[in-house]
Design a protein around this motif. Sequence first.
Motif, PDB file in Angstrom:
ATOM      1  N   PHE A  99       0.859  -1.191   0.000  1.00 30.22           N
ATOM      2  CA  PHE A  99       0.000   0.000   0.000  1.00 30.22           C
ATOM      3  C   PHE A  99       0.896   1.242   0.000  1.00 30.22           C
ATOM      4  O   PHE A  99       1.287   1.732   1.062  1.00 30.22           O
ATOM      5  CB  PHE A  99      -0.891   0.043   1.244  1.00 30.22           C
ATOM      6  N   PRO A 100       1.244   1.780  -1.164  1.00 28.01           N
ATOM      7  CA  PRO A 100       2.003   3.040  -1.173  1.00 28.01           C
ATOM      8  C   PRO A 100       1.082   4.219  -0.861  1.00 28.01           C
ATOM      9  O   PRO A 100       0.006   4.358  -1.444  1.00 28.01           O
ATOM     10  CB  PRO A 100       2.528   3.131  -2.617  1.00 28.01           C
ATOM     11  N   VAL A 101       1.507   5.046   0.050  1.00 24.88           N
ATOM     12  CA  VAL A 101       0.795   6.277   0.379  1.00 24.88           C
ATOM     13  C   VAL A 101       1.681   7.417  -0.115  1.00 24.88           C
ATOM     14  O   VAL A 101       2.614   7.852   0.572  1.00 24.88           O
ATOM     15  CB  VAL A 101       0.521   6.379   1.891  1.00 24.88           C
ATOM     16  N   LEU A 102       1.403   7.852  -1.339  1.00 30.77           N
ATOM     17  CA  LEU A 102       2.257   8.814  -2.030  1.00 30.77           C
ATOM     18  C   LEU A 102       1.459  10.061  -2.388  1.00 30.77           C
ATOM     19  O   LEU A 102       0.240  10.010  -2.575  1.00 30.77           O
ATOM     20  CB  LEU A 102       2.841   8.202  -3.305  1.00 30.77           C
ATOM     21  N   ASP A 103       2.163  11.172  -2.511  1.00 31.63           N
ATOM     22  CA  ASP A 103       1.561  12.454  -2.868  1.00 31.63           C
ATOM     23  C   ASP A 103       1.770  12.682  -4.364  1.00 31.63           C
ATOM     24  O   ASP A 103       2.856  13.059  -4.799  1.00 31.63           O
ATOM     25  CB  ASP A 103       2.207  13.575  -2.049  1.00 31.63           C
ATOM     26  N   LEU A 104       0.731  12.421  -5.154  1.00 33.90           N
ATOM     27  CA  LEU A 104       0.878  12.526  -6.605  1.00 33.90           C
ATOM     28  C   LEU A 104       1.040  13.969  -7.060  1.00 33.90           C
ATOM     29  O   LEU A 104       1.669  14.217  -8.100  1.00 33.90           O
ATOM     30  CB  LEU A 104      -0.324  11.891  -7.304  1.00 33.90           C
ATOM     31  N   ARG A 105       0.501  14.909  -6.325  1.00 33.98           N
ATOM     32  CA  ARG A 105       0.703  16.319  -6.702  1.00 33.98           C
ATOM     33  C   ARG A 105       2.159  16.704  -6.514  1.00 33.98           C
ATOM     34  O   ARG A 105       2.761  17.367  -7.374  1.00 33.98           O
ATOM     35  CB  ARG A 105      -0.206  17.220  -5.872  1.00 33.98           C
ATOM     36  N   LEU A 106       2.730  16.279  -5.417  1.00 32.87           N
ATOM     37  CA  LEU A 106       4.142  16.543  -5.172  1.00 32.87           C
ATOM     38  C   LEU A 106       5.015  15.877  -6.229  1.00 32.87           C
ATOM     39  O   LEU A 106       6.027  16.436  -6.669  1.00 32.87           O
ATOM     40  CB  LEU A 106       4.513  16.034  -3.772  1.00 32.87           C
ATOM     41  N   ARG A 107       4.611  14.702  -6.671  1.00 35.38           N
ATOM     42  CA  ARG A 107       5.382  13.958  -7.674  1.00 35.38           C
ATOM     43  C   ARG A 107       5.023  14.356  -9.103  1.00 35.38           C
ATOM     44  O   ARG A 107       5.630  13.865 -10.043  1.00 35.38           O
ATOM     45  CB  ARG A 107       5.141  12.451  -7.483  1.00 35.38           C
ATOM     46  N   ARG A 108       4.022  15.208  -9.253  1.00 28.91           N
ATOM     47  CA  ARG A 108       3.573  15.640 -10.583  1.00 28.91           C
ATOM     48  C   ARG A 108       3.266  14.430 -11.466  1.00 28.91           C
ATOM     49  O   ARG A 108       3.701  14.324 -12.612  1.00 28.91           O
ATOM     50  CB  ARG A 108       4.620  16.541 -11.243  1.00 28.91           C
ATOM     51  N   VAL A 156      -6.372   0.923  -6.737  1.00 32.30           N
ATOM     52  CA  VAL A 156      -5.900   2.089  -5.987  1.00 32.30           C
ATOM     53  C   VAL A 156      -7.057   3.022  -5.658  1.00 32.30           C
ATOM     54  O   VAL A 156      -8.119   2.984  -6.268  1.00 32.30           O
ATOM     55  CB  VAL A 156      -4.812   2.863  -6.766  1.00 32.30           C
ATOM     56  N   HIS A 157      -6.795   3.860  -4.677  1.00 26.55           N
ATOM     57  CA  HIS A 157      -7.680   4.971  -4.332  1.00 26.55           C
ATOM     58  C   HIS A 157      -6.806   6.213  -4.275  1.00 26.55           C
ATOM     59  O   HIS A 157      -5.635   6.150  -3.865  1.00 26.55           O
ATOM     60  CB  HIS A 157      -8.350   4.742  -2.980  1.00 26.55           C
ATOM     61  N   CYS A 158      -7.363   7.331  -4.681  1.00 30.27           N
ATOM     62  CA  CYS A 158      -6.628   8.596  -4.606  1.00 30.27           C
ATOM     63  C   CYS A 158      -7.589   9.678  -4.153  1.00 30.27           C
ATOM     64  O   CYS A 158      -8.596   9.942  -4.826  1.00 30.27           O
ATOM     65  CB  CYS A 158      -6.021   8.945  -5.966  1.00 30.27           C
ATOM     66  N   GLY A 159      -7.307  10.274  -3.017  1.00 25.97           N
ATOM     67  CA  GLY A 159      -8.125  11.343  -2.473  1.00 25.97           C
ATOM     68  C   GLY A 159      -7.255  12.543  -2.163  1.00 25.97           C
ATOM     69  O   GLY A 159      -6.264  12.429  -1.428  1.00 25.97           O
TER      70      GLY A 159
END
Length: 231
Positions: A99-108, A156-159
């Motif tokens: 379960f990766p909990v990553l910040d997609l905005r930060l990672r663009r 996946v889920h992304c919120g």
Amino acid sequence: MSRGPVRVLSLGPRPYAQALRLQERCVRAARAARARPGPGGPGESLVLSEPAEPVYAWGLRGAPEPAAAAALRARGAGLAAARRGGRITFHGPGQLLAFPVLDLRLRRLPLRGYVAALEELGLRLCRRLGLPGARALPPPLTGVWLGDSKLCAIGVHCGNHITSHGLALNCCTDLTWFDHIVPCGLEGKGVTSLSRELGRHVTVEHVLQPFLDSFQEVFDCALVFSEDPGD
């Protein structure tokens, strides 16, 4: 805003529900880290576990009908609804849950690009283990496949740009549990495991280090290991 290291929480065998609860704690920590200016507590995390008991889980679509759910429960499996994409699948001993909990905005990184990165992670792991024939299939199909059999499922889920859930890799999973469902809602497709494909017993512990090596490559990050903060 620069990215810090990804915190790894390697739980070992745990109930599926417990891994989900820890994941949600990590999501809250990631949101709090984004709200704080400058360095602070943990931001991105990777929760790794092996389900301690058999459980059938489904995503935002595809909950089983009551009679089907009762039949699955009668086989000795738990049932769980998860906040992720995808239909019903099986989780149990011999499977690596990541379960990766990553910040997609930060990672663009767009969501579809993130799913493709998870697939690339699975493909690199397979190459490391001697399975160069593993492949990803065109959308809308996801996961890592060998022939027409899925080795690694992705949901996946992304919120608010923070990811949760992730992938389930069959290492030495008892694949007969999949016989009682249509895995991920895909008619005519099979499932497989690393043990079946490699012709030897491959445990979750065996694949942890090559998995982490592949994760670092794909997501271009440093990993730091953390003690389990509890349930």
